[in-house]
Design a protein around this motif. Structure first.
Motif, PDB file in Angstrom:
ATOM      1  N   MET A   1       0.833  -1.211   0.000  1.00 34.97           N
ATOM      2  CA  MET A   1       0.000   0.000   0.000  1.00 34.97           C
ATOM      3  C   MET A   1       0.862   1.254   0.000  1.00 34.97           C
ATOM      4  O   MET A   1       0.541   2.234  -0.676  1.00 34.97           O
ATOM      5  CB  MET A   1      -0.956  -0.030   1.191  1.00 34.97           C
ATOM      6  N   GLU A   2       1.950   1.215   0.721  1.00 32.08           N
ATOM      7  CA  GLU A   2       2.829   2.377   0.763  1.00 32.08           C
ATOM      8  C   GLU A   2       3.608   2.535  -0.540  1.00 32.08           C
ATOM      9  O   GLU A   2       3.807   3.650  -1.027  1.00 32.08           O
ATOM     10  CB  GLU A   2       3.748   2.286   1.989  1.00 32.08           C
TER      11      GLU A   2
ATOM     12  N   TYR B   1      -5.771   2.395   4.652  1.00 27.38           N
ATOM     13  CA  TYR B   1      -5.056   3.258   3.712  1.00 27.38           C
ATOM     14  C   TYR B   1      -6.023   3.778   2.667  1.00 27.38           C
ATOM     15  O   TYR B   1      -7.057   3.159   2.394  1.00 27.38           O
ATOM     16  CB  TYR B   1      -3.944   2.477   3.015  1.00 27.38           C
TER      17      TYR B   1
ATOM     18  N   TYR C   1      -4.770  -1.519   9.963  1.00 26.57           N
ATOM     19  CA  TYR C   1      -4.481  -0.248   9.302  1.00 26.57           C
ATOM     20  C   TYR C   1      -5.470  -0.035   8.164  1.00 26.57           C
ATOM     21  O   TYR C   1      -5.887  -0.996   7.506  1.00 26.57           O
ATOM     22  CB  TYR C   1      -3.079  -0.235   8.700  1.00 26.57           C
TER      23      TYR C   1
ATOM     24  N   MET D   1      -0.386   4.923  -1.445  1.00 24.46           N
ATOM     25  CA  MET D   1      -1.529   5.123  -0.560  1.00 24.46           C
ATOM     26  C   MET D   1      -1.060   5.695   0.775  1.00 24.46           C
ATOM     27  O   MET D   1       0.092   5.500   1.179  1.00 24.46           O
ATOM     28  CB  MET D   1      -2.297   3.812  -0.352  1.00 24.46           C
ATOM     29  N   ARG D   2      -1.939   6.413   1.429  1.00 27.68           N
ATOM     30  CA  ARG D   2      -1.643   7.100   2.684  1.00 27.68           C
ATOM     31  C   ARG D   2      -2.363   6.390   3.821  1.00 27.68           C
ATOM     32  O   ARG D   2      -3.534   6.043   3.700  1.00 27.68           O
ATOM     33  CB  ARG D   2      -2.122   8.553   2.518  1.00 27.68           C
ATOM     34  N   ARG D   3      -1.652   6.170   4.937  1.00 32.46           N
ATOM     35  CA  ARG D   3      -2.295   5.536   6.093  1.00 32.46           C
ATOM     36  C   ARG D   3      -3.231   6.549   6.736  1.00 32.46           C
ATOM     37  O   ARG D   3      -2.813   7.623   7.150  1.00 32.46           O
ATOM     38  CB  ARG D   3      -1.265   5.064   7.108  1.00 32.46           C
ATOM     39  N   GLU D   4      -4.506   6.194   6.832  1.00 28.31           N
ATOM     40  CA  GLU D   4      -5.514   7.085   7.403  1.00 28.31           C
ATOM     41  C   GLU D   4      -5.933   6.680   8.810  1.00 28.31           C
ATOM     42  O   GLU D   4      -6.425   7.505   9.560  1.00 28.31           O
ATOM     43  CB  GLU D   4      -6.757   7.115   6.516  1.00 28.31           C
TER      44      GLU D   4
END
Length: 197
Positions: free
Chosen positions: A157-158, A185, A183, A162-165
């Protein structure tokens, strides 16, 4: 028109991969790696026997969410090495404007044959699916979630931007019986455009 994978002209190609809709004929190919403990420990459904897997695989509507990821082998054959789920869904909205929230985002999920790990195939496939979501289907947001301990998915995901929300404590029950952290994302369409630009 409601966004749908049916709108896409399949197959879709990347530099090294061929993406197409999953079919019933992919049952055994997906079982060959989804039954492996290192895959089963993280996927949503991990049946212990082929017949249960077959029933779940053929459940109404489930197969329609998955994109098959194929790699061409040295002898020219195509081999299924993974799948990417694309679940187009509604966002949340207040009642007066709820119609504007219909089918505007996609939840992604994936499983890949570990035999092909470490070569960038998962990133290549997920990036192409994200491109389809944002550029072809016009979605505004893509999301994905995983157990925090699922390091390969976190890294994937990184890698794809993508951003961890969210980081939630002991909110997800694993089939082992343990409550695990998770987590969430996401990526917005304008972030995708900026990243691609």
């Amino acid at each position: 028109m409601t966004p749908s994978l049916e709108q896409i002209q399949w197959p879709v190609r990347t530099e090294r991969l061929r993406l197409r809709r999953l079919t019933e004929q992919d049952l055994e190919a997906t079982w060959s790696y989804r039954k492996l403990p290192e895959v089963t420990q993280w996927i949503t459904a991990g049946p212990h026997d082929f017949e249960t897997y077959r029933e779940q695989f053929l459940e109404s509507g489930k197969i329609d969410l998955d994109v098959a990821v194929e790699l061409q082998t040295p002898d020219g054959q195509l081999r299924l090495i993974g799948t990417v789920m694309v679940y187009i869904k509604d966002a949340w909205g207040q009642r007066e404007i709820v119609e504007q929230t219909k089918s505007v985002e996609a939840e992604l999920g994936w499983s890949f044959d570990p035999q092909f790990a470490g070569q960038g195939y998962a990133s290549e496939a997920v990036l192409k699916v994200m491109e389809i979501c944002f550029e072809d289907l016009g979605l505004r947001r893509v999301v994905a979630e995983c157990f925090a301990a699922n390091k390969p998915s976190v890294k994937l995901m990184e890698r794809v931007g993508m951003r961890r929300e969210a980081s939630e404590k002991a909110n997800s029950l694993h089939r082992s019986g343990a409550w695990m952290d998770s987590y969430a994302y996401a990526l917005l369409a304008d972030e995708w455009s900026a990243h691609r630009g």
